[in-house]
Design a protein around this motif. Sequence first.
Motif, PDB file in Angstrom:
ATOM      1  N   GLU A 113     -18.771   3.909 -39.446  1.00  0.00           N
ATOM      2  CA  GLU A 113     -18.535   3.751 -40.873  1.00  0.00           C
ATOM      3  C   GLU A 113     -17.109   4.173 -41.221  1.00  0.00           C
ATOM      4  O   GLU A 113     -16.454   3.555 -42.076  1.00  0.00           O
ATOM      5  CB  GLU A 113     -19.530   4.579 -41.679  1.00  0.00           C
ATOM      6  N   ALA A 114     -16.627   5.214 -40.564  1.00  0.00           N
ATOM      7  CA  ALA A 114     -15.255   5.667 -40.819  1.00  0.00           C
ATOM      8  C   ALA A 114     -14.255   4.573 -40.446  1.00  0.00           C
ATOM      9  O   ALA A 114     -13.297   4.312 -41.182  1.00  0.00           O
ATOM     10  CB  ALA A 114     -14.974   6.947 -40.037  1.00  0.00           C
ATOM     11  N   HIS A 115     -14.465   3.910 -39.306  1.00  0.00           N
ATOM     12  CA  HIS A 115     -13.618   2.768 -38.953  1.00  0.00           C
ATOM     13  C   HIS A 115     -13.741   1.668 -40.002  1.00  0.00           C
ATOM     14  O   HIS A 115     -12.749   1.059 -40.406  1.00  0.00           O
ATOM     15  CB  HIS A 115     -14.030   2.203 -37.583  1.00  0.00           C
ATOM     16  N   ALA A 116     -14.981   1.422 -40.428  1.00  0.00           N
ATOM     17  CA  ALA A 116     -15.236   0.326 -41.359  1.00  0.00           C
ATOM     18  C   ALA A 116     -14.533   0.513 -42.692  1.00  0.00           C
ATOM     19  O   ALA A 116     -14.095  -0.457 -43.321  1.00  0.00           O
ATOM     20  CB  ALA A 116     -16.743   0.175 -41.580  1.00  0.00           C
TER      21      ALA A 116
ATOM     22  N   PRO B 118      -2.539   1.194 -39.478  1.00  0.00           N
ATOM     23  CA  PRO B 118      -1.595   1.634 -38.449  1.00  0.00           C
ATOM     24  C   PRO B 118      -2.331   2.128 -37.209  1.00  0.00           C
ATOM     25  O   PRO B 118      -3.475   2.570 -37.286  1.00  0.00           O
ATOM     26  CB  PRO B 118      -0.838   2.779 -39.121  1.00  0.00           C
ATOM     27  N   MET B 119      -1.666   2.066 -36.073  1.00  0.00           N
ATOM     28  CA  MET B 119      -2.302   2.387 -34.799  1.00  0.00           C
ATOM     29  C   MET B 119      -2.966   3.761 -34.803  1.00  0.00           C
ATOM     30  O   MET B 119      -4.066   3.935 -34.276  1.00  0.00           O
ATOM     31  CB  MET B 119      -1.262   2.324 -33.664  1.00  0.00           C
ATOM     32  N   GLU B 120      -2.333   4.747 -35.445  1.00  0.00           N
ATOM     33  CA  GLU B 120      -2.903   6.092 -35.436  1.00  0.00           C
ATOM     34  C   GLU B 120      -4.199   6.169 -36.239  1.00  0.00           C
ATOM     35  O   GLU B 120      -4.969   7.125 -36.099  1.00  0.00           O
ATOM     36  CB  GLU B 120      -1.899   7.111 -35.976  1.00  0.00           C
ATOM     37  N   LEU B 121      -4.462   5.141 -37.066  1.00  0.00           N
ATOM     38  CA  LEU B 121      -5.717   5.098 -37.810  1.00  0.00           C
ATOM     39  C   LEU B 121      -6.704   4.091 -37.217  1.00  0.00           C
ATOM     40  O   LEU B 121      -7.848   4.008 -37.666  1.00  0.00           O
ATOM     41  CB  LEU B 121      -5.467   4.760 -39.282  1.00  0.00           C
ATOM     42  N   CYS B 122      -6.268   3.307 -36.232  1.00  0.00           N
ATOM     43  CA  CYS B 122      -7.171   2.389 -35.531  1.00  0.00           C
ATOM     44  C   CYS B 122      -7.957   3.138 -34.454  1.00  0.00           C
ATOM     45  O   CYS B 122      -9.140   2.875 -34.231  1.00  0.00           O
ATOM     46  CB  CYS B 122      -6.394   1.240 -34.895  1.00  0.00           C
ATOM     47  N   THR B 123      -7.278   4.056 -33.767  1.00  0.00           N
ATOM     48  CA  THR B 123      -7.972   4.864 -32.773  1.00  0.00           C
ATOM     49  C   THR B 123      -8.655   6.041 -33.475  1.00  0.00           C
ATOM     50  O   THR B 123      -8.527   6.223 -34.685  1.00  0.00           O
ATOM     51  CB  THR B 123      -6.977   5.377 -31.714  1.00  0.00           C
ATOM     52  N   ASP B 124      -9.396   6.846 -32.732  1.00  0.00           N
ATOM     53  CA  ASP B 124     -10.158   7.944 -33.333  1.00  0.00           C
ATOM     54  C   ASP B 124      -9.230   8.942 -34.011  1.00  0.00           C
ATOM     55  O   ASP B 124      -8.220   9.365 -33.417  1.00  0.00           O
ATOM     56  CB  ASP B 124     -10.990   8.650 -32.267  1.00  0.00           C
ATOM     57  N   ASN B 125      -9.573   9.337 -35.228  1.00  0.00           N
ATOM     58  CA  ASN B 125      -8.739  10.265 -35.987  1.00  0.00           C
ATOM     59  C   ASN B 125      -9.556  10.933 -37.073  1.00  0.00           C
ATOM     60  O   ASN B 125     -10.639  10.469 -37.451  1.00  0.00           O
ATOM     61  CB  ASN B 125      -7.540   9.514 -36.594  1.00  0.00           C
TER      62      ASN B 125
ATOM     63  N   TRP C 255     -11.866  10.312 -45.125  1.00  0.00           N
ATOM     64  CA  TRP C 255     -11.935   9.271 -46.147  1.00  0.00           C
ATOM     65  C   TRP C 255     -13.369   8.780 -46.338  1.00  0.00           C
ATOM     66  O   TRP C 255     -13.820   8.611 -47.482  1.00  0.00           O
ATOM     67  CB  TRP C 255     -11.033   8.104 -45.785  1.00  0.00           C
ATOM     68  N   ALA C 256     -14.091   8.542 -45.237  1.00  0.00           N
ATOM     69  CA  ALA C 256     -15.488   8.126 -45.360  1.00  0.00           C
ATOM     70  C   ALA C 256     -16.288   9.194 -46.096  1.00  0.00           C
ATOM     71  O   ALA C 256     -17.155   8.886 -46.922  1.00  0.00           O
ATOM     72  CB  ALA C 256     -16.083   7.866 -43.980  1.00  0.00           C
ATOM     73  N   GLY C 257     -15.979  10.461 -45.817  1.00  0.00           N
ATOM     74  CA  GLY C 257     -16.644  11.542 -46.531  1.00  0.00           C
ATOM     75  C   GLY C 257     -16.328  11.515 -48.016  1.00  0.00           C
ATOM     76  O   GLY C 257     -17.217  11.714 -48.859  1.00  0.00           O
ATOM     77  N   ALA C 258     -15.061  11.247 -48.355  1.00  0.00           N
ATOM     78  CA  ALA C 258     -14.663  11.186 -49.765  1.00  0.00           C
ATOM     79  C   ALA C 258     -15.331  10.018 -50.478  1.00  0.00           C
ATOM     80  O   ALA C 258     -15.744  10.137 -51.636  1.00  0.00           O
ATOM     81  CB  ALA C 258     -13.139  11.069 -49.861  1.00  0.00           C
TER      82      ALA C 258
END
Length: 357
Positions: A117-120, A303-310, A316-319
Amino acid sequence: MLVLGIETTCDETAAAVVQRAEDGRGTILSNVILSQVMEHAKFGGVVPEIAARAHVEVLDAVIAQAMDEANVTFEQLDGVAAAAGPGLIGGVIVGLTTAKSIALVRNKPLVAVNHLEAHALSARLTDNTAFPYCLFLASGGHTQILAIRGVGDYVRLGTTQDDAIGEAFDKTAKLLGLGYPGGPQVEQEATRGNPRRFPLPRPMQHRKDADFSFSGLKTALRLEAEAIAPLTDQDVSDLCASFQQAVVDVVQDRLRSGLRIFRAQYGAPTALVAAGGVAANQAIRKVLHRLAFEVGTVLVAPPMELCTDNGAMIAWAGAERLALGITDPLEVAPRARWPLDEIASAKGRTQRTAAYK
């Protein structure tokens, strides 16, 4: 709204602080990621026990750095979010337990986030993408096409029947004696190779559904490599180029089918969103741009740093969920497996809090 996010589902220990404005726009105040690639490289893949132990050793320091860079205190937080799965269960336990401790001691709401979901939802953090959009999630552990209709409202349109794309790249790299992680190594070798030298299959091509399969392609590659062994440097490059071209052709065909299903059920997508580390592959990225143009929409790739696990995507998903008044009890359990499309039906897992409506 300020939310701390914690990510420990695989081999990145990450924490971030994200701010969500009243108009729904997001700002990343900090995003600290500590990779374990070097610890796992000699094994050719992630070793779960080593990953979990590494999370235990460094997570507190990573969280402290994230809070310091964001220049906020725990008292200022509106909630604490942690990835509760899917992932390597040892690592998931470390991150979720830490988040529970912070939430309990600081009396803050807890949000147990589905990693997928976070990726989504990451496209809404970076581009404020409106619903509904089509997500192509391609990573070492996941290959899915999803209709993202709202927070907690996800429909899986297609998935892999065996290996994920990233896993197929990693196994190909290992077979050919390349380094770990394998995806970037195969992509680099492919630039020097002939993509038409080896007639590799395109599994599940031209089917009406939107599912994937990569095990047959991987086996075919192994047979071609064994037939010409010992391999020269050019052989390796040609095998990589042929493999990557086969993957690109499969992605184009399967995603085109997925977009057709999306349009038939939900109308035109506001965007085609790419997430996961494999989305950084330039050959695949070109196909995604072409497909977005075909259906009259845009490609959104964080951006790449947000495509991989972070940690930022977890925060953001929590917010997003907190803004809807959704929190989780401290008894919420970590999950090694947690399909994204189960979230919409898991209403018993959440509780609504009037303070965040």
